[in-house]
Design an enzyme around this catalytic site. Structure first.
Site, mmCIF file in Angstrom:
data_model
loop_
_atom_site.group_PDB
_atom_site.id
_atom_site.type_symbol
_atom_site.label_atom_id
_atom_site.label_comp_id
_atom_site.label_asym_id
_atom_site.label_seq_id
_atom_site.Cartn_x
_atom_site.Cartn_y
_atom_site.Cartn_z
ATOM 1 N N ALA A 83 -2.402 -11.207 -5.188
ATOM 2 C CA ALA A 83 -1.813 -11.356 -6.518
ATOM 3 C C ALA A 83 -1.093 -12.685 -6.695
ATOM 4 O O ALA A 83 -0.553 -12.954 -7.762
ATOM 5 C CB ALA A 83 -0.835 -10.213 -6.758
ATOM 6 N N HIS B 150 6.235 -12.790 -10.163
ATOM 7 C CA HIS B 150 6.466 -13.474 -8.886
ATOM 8 C C HIS B 150 6.792 -14.923 -9.195
ATOM 9 O O HIS B 150 6.021 -15.591 -9.899
ATOM 10 C CB HIS B 150 5.209 -13.428 -8.003
ATOM 11 C CG HIS B 150 4.803 -12.045 -7.625
ATOM 12 N ND1 HIS B 150 3.662 -11.447 -8.088
ATOM 13 C CD2 HIS B 150 5.395 -11.146 -6.836
ATOM 14 C CE1 HIS B 150 3.582 -10.228 -7.597
ATOM 15 N NE2 HIS B 150 4.622 -10.022 -6.835
HETATM 16 N N1 LIG Z 1 -2.105 -9.148 -1.256
HETATM 17 C C1 LIG Z 1 -1.752 -8.701 -2.458
HETATM 18 O O1 LIG Z 1 -1.258 -9.440 -3.307
HETATM 19 C C2 LIG Z 1 -1.988 -7.255 -2.802
HETATM 20 C C3 LIG Z 1 -2.033 -6.847 -4.141
HETATM 21 C C4 LIG Z 1 -2.282 -5.505 -4.434
HETATM 22 C C5 LIG Z 1 -2.437 -4.592 -3.399
HETATM 23 N N2 LIG Z 1 -2.339 -5.026 -2.108
HETATM 24 C C6 LIG Z 1 -2.471 -4.090 -0.997
HETATM 25 O O2 LIG Z 1 -3.790 -3.653 -0.952
HETATM 26 C C7 LIG Z 1 -3.836 -2.315 -0.444
HETATM 27 C C8 LIG Z 1 -4.657 -1.461 -1.395
HETATM 28 O O3 LIG Z 1 -4.042 -1.453 -2.667
HETATM 29 P P1 LIG Z 1 -4.551 -0.443 -3.805
HETATM 30 O O4 LIG Z 1 -3.764 -0.760 -5.008
HETATM 31 O O5 LIG Z 1 -6.042 -0.428 -3.865
HETATM 32 O O6 LIG Z 1 -4.054 0.946 -3.170
HETATM 33 P P2 LIG Z 1 -4.603 2.418 -3.504
HETATM 34 O O7 LIG Z 1 -3.564 3.351 -3.005
HETATM 35 O O8 LIG Z 1 -5.057 2.507 -4.906
HETATM 36 O O9 LIG Z 1 -5.907 2.539 -2.565
HETATM 37 C C9 LIG Z 1 -5.861 2.550 -1.171
HETATM 38 C C10 LIG Z 1 -7.100 3.314 -0.713
HETATM 39 O O10 LIG Z 1 -7.233 3.180 0.709
HETATM 40 C C11 LIG Z 1 -7.659 4.438 1.212
HETATM 41 N N3 LIG Z 1 -7.381 4.536 2.640
HETATM 42 C C12 LIG Z 1 -6.182 4.633 3.251
HETATM 43 N N4 LIG Z 1 -6.363 4.712 4.592
HETATM 44 C C13 LIG Z 1 -7.723 4.660 4.812
HETATM 45 C C14 LIG Z 1 -8.534 4.704 5.970
HETATM 46 N N5 LIG Z 1 -8.003 4.826 7.180
HETATM 47 N N6 LIG Z 1 -9.875 4.611 5.817
HETATM 48 C C15 LIG Z 1 -10.426 4.488 4.589
HETATM 49 N N7 LIG Z 1 -9.705 4.440 3.444
HETATM 50 C C16 LIG Z 1 -8.361 4.535 3.568
HETATM 51 C C17 LIG Z 1 -6.882 5.444 0.361
HETATM 52 O O11 LIG Z 1 -7.467 6.733 0.450
HETATM 53 C C18 LIG Z 1 -7.038 4.816 -1.013
HETATM 54 O O12 LIG Z 1 -8.272 5.198 -1.612
HETATM 55 C C19 LIG Z 1 -2.362 -1.881 -0.296
HETATM 56 O O13 LIG Z 1 -1.950 -2.065 1.053
HETATM 57 C C20 LIG Z 1 -1.625 -2.840 -1.186
HETATM 58 O O14 LIG Z 1 -0.292 -3.066 -0.739
HETATM 59 C C21 LIG Z 1 -2.159 -6.331 -1.789
#
Ligand SMILES: NC(=O)c1ccc[n+]([C@@H]2O[C@H](COP(=O)([O-])OP(=O)(O)OC[C@H]3O[C@@H](n4cnc5c(N)ncnc54)[C@H](O)[C@@H]3O)[C@@H](O)[C@H]2O)c1
Length: 267
Positions: free
Chosen positions: A119, A218
């Site tokens: 992001a 941010h």
């Molecule tokens: N770098 C960034 O700027 C940024 C921005 C947004 C989100 N993120 C990160 O990205 C990740 C995902 O975000 P999101 O919004 O899609 O979350 P979300 O909760 O919508 O989706 C996460 C998915 O991962 C699945 N999951 C969890 N453990 C698993 C495993 N062992 N095997 C398979 N699937 C698994 C969950 O069931 C869920 O479907 C989070 O860690 C979030 O913090 C990072």
């Protein structure tokens, strides 16, 4: 020419968009090898038609695994993927705030490790400036809705103070690494900046709870001998998960596109 085969871990707000776009051929030179999802009902009919694969199959069939799940998944399977010779792109970059995880992933290979900018942006110029001369101070200010910052470790009084806030409250000011334990959802952006400049200690994070902040905000101010860099990003939330920015899956898709070399790469 062979297309890059990409496996996606996670079918949430980020992973579902990434996997569907790859399946639909929206990234020239790349295709979806499969989706690694938790067992049980998906709760996401829009991903039910995507091919599921296991990690074992992904290591055999994919050139790149993209983690779109959580920091624990990076810790649990990151080194295994790299050791198998498969490249890994992580979106939960806050996992690298943990020194043991960062060291293990750096030591693993021959697969290559990529951290998605997610992001946040401006990492390219911060990275270049840090190579020119070390930064003296960097402040990353993250402003979110108060309820989104309530944590399980907070006592009832502190949690209530946030829930009923009518004006901005500074809830944290401290070293970037400390956000990992205290405000994990703020760690990805703090980690991305720290990793870009190669220095965790120089990055201070300020977290503001603001009832007027609809999307997440941010702001980065970085000062050093190479110059002063200031930028702000006001992200719209994902329609599916308010704590994820709408742009995040497209940052992943752009990064995959850079790897395929079939589109302009901004360096
Ligand atoms: N770098 C960034 O700027 C940024 C921005 C947004 C989100 N993120 C990160 O990205 C990740 C995902 O975000 P999101 O919004 O899609 O979350 P979300 O909760 O919508 O989706 C996460 C998915 O991962 C699945 N999951 C969890 N453990 C698993 C495993 N062992 N095997 C398979 N699937 C698994 C969950 O069931 C869920 O479907 C989070 O860690 C979030 O913090 C990072």
């Amino acid at each position: 020419m062979n297309r890059m085969r990409v496996a996606v871990i996670g079918r949430g707000a980020v992973g579902s968009v990434v996997a569907r776009s790859l399946r639909d051929g929206n990234v020239p030179g790349a295709e979806l090898a499969g989706l690694l999802a938790r067992s049980g009902p998906s709760g996401r009919p829009d991903t039910d038609d995507l091919p599921l694969i296991t990690l074992h199959e992904a290591l055999r069939e994919a050139d790149l695994v993209v983690e779109c799940a959580n920091q624990q998944v990076v810790k649990d399977v990151g080194a295994r993927i790299l050791t198998a010779g498969t490249d890994l792109m992580i979106i939960s970059v806050g996992a690298l705030a943990d020194d043991m995880t960062a060291t293990a992933l750096r030591a693993a290979g021959p697969g290559r490790l990529y951290a998605s900018s997610g992001a946040i942006g401006g990492l390219d110029v911060l990275r270049a400036a840090a190579r020119c001369a070390p930064f003296e101070r960097i402040t990353v200010t993250i402003t979110k809705q108060p309820y989104a910052l309530v944590q399980s470790w907070m006592d009832a009084r502190e949690a209530a103070r946030l829930r009923v806030a009518t004006e901005p409250i500074e809830v944290f000011r401290g070293p970037a690494r400390e956000t990992a334990d205290r405000f994990p959802e703020c760690t990805n952006v703090a980690a991305a900046v720290a990793l870009a400049v190669g220095d965790w200690a120089v990055v201070e994070v300020v977290i503001i709870a603001d009832p007027a902040a609809r999307p997440s905000v941010h702001e980065v101010v970085a000062d050093g001998l190479a110059g002063t860099y200031r930028f702000g990003i006001v992200s719209r939330p994902s329609p599916e998960r308010e704590s994820s920015s709408m742009v995040t899956p497209y940052a992943v898709l752009s990064a995959i596109s850079d790897l395929t070399g079939r589109d302009f790469t901004f360096r």
